[in-house]
Design a protein around this motif. Structure first.
Motif, mmCIF file in Angstrom:
data_model
loop_
_atom_site.group_PDB
_atom_site.id
_atom_site.type_symbol
_atom_site.label_atom_id
_atom_site.label_comp_id
_atom_site.label_asym_id
_atom_site.label_seq_id
_atom_site.Cartn_x
_atom_site.Cartn_y
_atom_site.Cartn_z
ATOM 1 N N GLU A 71 -2.429 -8.421 5.170
ATOM 2 C CA GLU A 71 -3.419 -7.389 4.936
ATOM 3 C C GLU A 71 -3.956 -6.678 6.115
ATOM 4 O O GLU A 71 -4.270 -5.413 6.272
ATOM 5 N N GLU A 102 -3.556 -2.791 7.297
ATOM 6 C CA GLU A 102 -4.872 -1.865 7.528
ATOM 7 C C GLU A 102 -4.669 -1.242 8.914
ATOM 8 O O GLU A 102 -4.796 -0.084 9.147
ATOM 9 N N ARG A 110 0.783 -1.076 -0.120
ATOM 10 C CA ARG A 110 -0.039 -0.090 0.033
ATOM 11 C C ARG A 110 0.921 1.253 -0.047
ATOM 12 O O ARG A 110 1.897 1.303 0.445
#
Length: 414
Positions: free
Chosen positions: A402, A406, A344
């Motif tokens: 993930e 986050e 990300r």
């Protein structure tokens, strides 16, 4: 005097003499924490406050035998110490929270107004539109009317979760790419209105030729789908010469309208015009990603200087497109996804160690700003051995599971 009166007098004397020690203690606590990162010891604050209070009390004539032997002195000393310790605590907290690098550049890190942000899924986007006239850049020729109109009527969608300076940099880069501008300067306000100062394209082909190479145009059979940037090999009677395609155009690419209006071919040469005035008004349009339809045409190739003569002397050159192989970037992303991780791109809003969780997230790269570049971004610094800790406003690429990614994104975005 009675005890309540002595206590009241002690409070009065403590407040009267404790103002200056409290101010000095607070200032020293702030300066020491801000510049060194170390908290001033409380014992030093007590000694300093009592010393200043005794000097101040002597100057005010408050140190007298009857006061020294009364309970009011003890109460006054306690008040002075409490004021000094409280001021020191507040100064130390301010020194820890205040940004270390406070400059005009950091003050200008404004963000967009909330009413212009559009939510697309979970991401915020903004549509940037020009405001006012498109101004000419000093030192360059004026913009053509058609290009000025195109810029004034344009709109561009950009991410809304980045500072305005980064928005300006991205829009400048897009305008250079889309319109092949020689130079451009963009200023965006909180309402996503852009003020644009631009310079028209100049020397399009010469700027695409790599340093130390030369451009040569050939008439040959052009493969279908050939586009600028492709690596090719030009085969002559006795040798094969490697080069990079700068432009390509075939007879199938040119329509009747282009031949009539004089719009440029892919190699930057306009088709013949029937009207001389129309030629003056024709507006060049950049087609950087156009691919050819194939067939006989003209190709401009960047080659080494010693290969120019063999290419010009050959009668029937043959063009062969060379393979670049699989993109290593896509292979790397595929391996990361196969391992169950995600990548990300984030903009850091908070660097408090208490709010950033200790997760399995790995920082791959960081891009920071510097005052020496007037707020513009430096190049990417790749990790994992990042030299400095993250700072507010940094743009980072992170990788990890993930759920952990986050959680890290929510923490640094506070």
């Amino acid at each position: 005097m009675t005890l309540p009166v002595e206590i009241l007098l002690g409070l009065y004397l403590g407040l009267l003499t404790g103002i200056v020690p409290a101010f000095v203690a607070g200032s020293l606590g702030f300066l020491v924490r801000y510049f060194t990162g170390v908290t001033l010891p409380g014992f030093g604050v007590v000694v300093l406050a009592l010393s200043i209070a005794s000097v101040q009390g002597g100057l005010l004539g408050l140190v007298q035998p009857d006061i020294a032997q009364s309970p009011r002195l003890l109460v006054a000393v306690l008040v002075v110490l409490m004021l000094a310790l409280y001021a020191h605590n507040q100064g130390d907290k301010l020194g820890a929270e205040l940004p270390r690098r406070l400059s005009l550049t950091s003050i200008r890190q404004r963000t967009l107004s909330a009413d212009v942000v559009e939510l697309v899924g979970t991401m915020g986007q903004v549509t940037v539109r020009p405001t006012g006239e498109i101004r000419d850049m000093e030192g360059y020729p004026p913009l053509t009317p058609a290009l000025r109109t195109t810029l004034k009527s344009g709109s561009w969608r950009l991410p809304a979760d980045i500072p305005l300076t980064e928005l300006e940099s991205r829009l400048e880069e897009r305008l250079r790419t889309d319109h092949d501008l020689a130079d451009v300067d963009v200023t965006i306000d909180e309402q996503a209105r852009a003020t644009i100062v631009a310079a028209p394209p100049s020397g399009g082909l010469s700027r695409r030729v790599p340093e130390g190479q030369r451009a040569v145009s050939l008439v040959t059979l052009v493969p279908t789908g050939l586009a600028r940037g492709d690596a090719v090999a030009v085969r002559t009677e006795d040798r094969s010469i490697s080069g990079t395609v700068l432009s390509a155009r075939t007879d199938l690419d040119a329509t009747d309208d282009e031949r009539a209006t004089g719009e440029p071919t892919a190699d930057g040469e306009a088709a013949p015009l029937e009207d001389g005035e129309a030629a003056a008004d024709a507006e060049p349009t950049a087609k950087p990603t156009a691919a050819t339809a194939g067939g006989v045409g003209r190709v401009t190739v960047a080659v080494s200087p010693r290969a120019i003569t063999p290419l010009l002397e050959t009668d029937q050159p043959q063009l062969v497109v060379q393979s670049r192989g699989t993109s290593q970037e896509f292979e790397a992303f595929a391996l990361v996804r196969r391992a169950g991780h995600v990548i990300r791109r984030l903009t850091v809003g908070s660097t408090d160690e208490e709010t950033v969780p200790a997760t399995d997230v790995t920082i791959l790269a960081v891009r920071r700003q510097g005052s020496e570049t007037s707020g513009r971004r430096h190049g990417w610094v790749f990790g994992p051995g990042i030299e400095r800790a993250l700072e507010a406003g940094d743009e980072v690429f992170v990788a990890g599971p993930e759920s952990a990614t986050e959680a890290f994104a929510e923490a640094v975005a506070r």
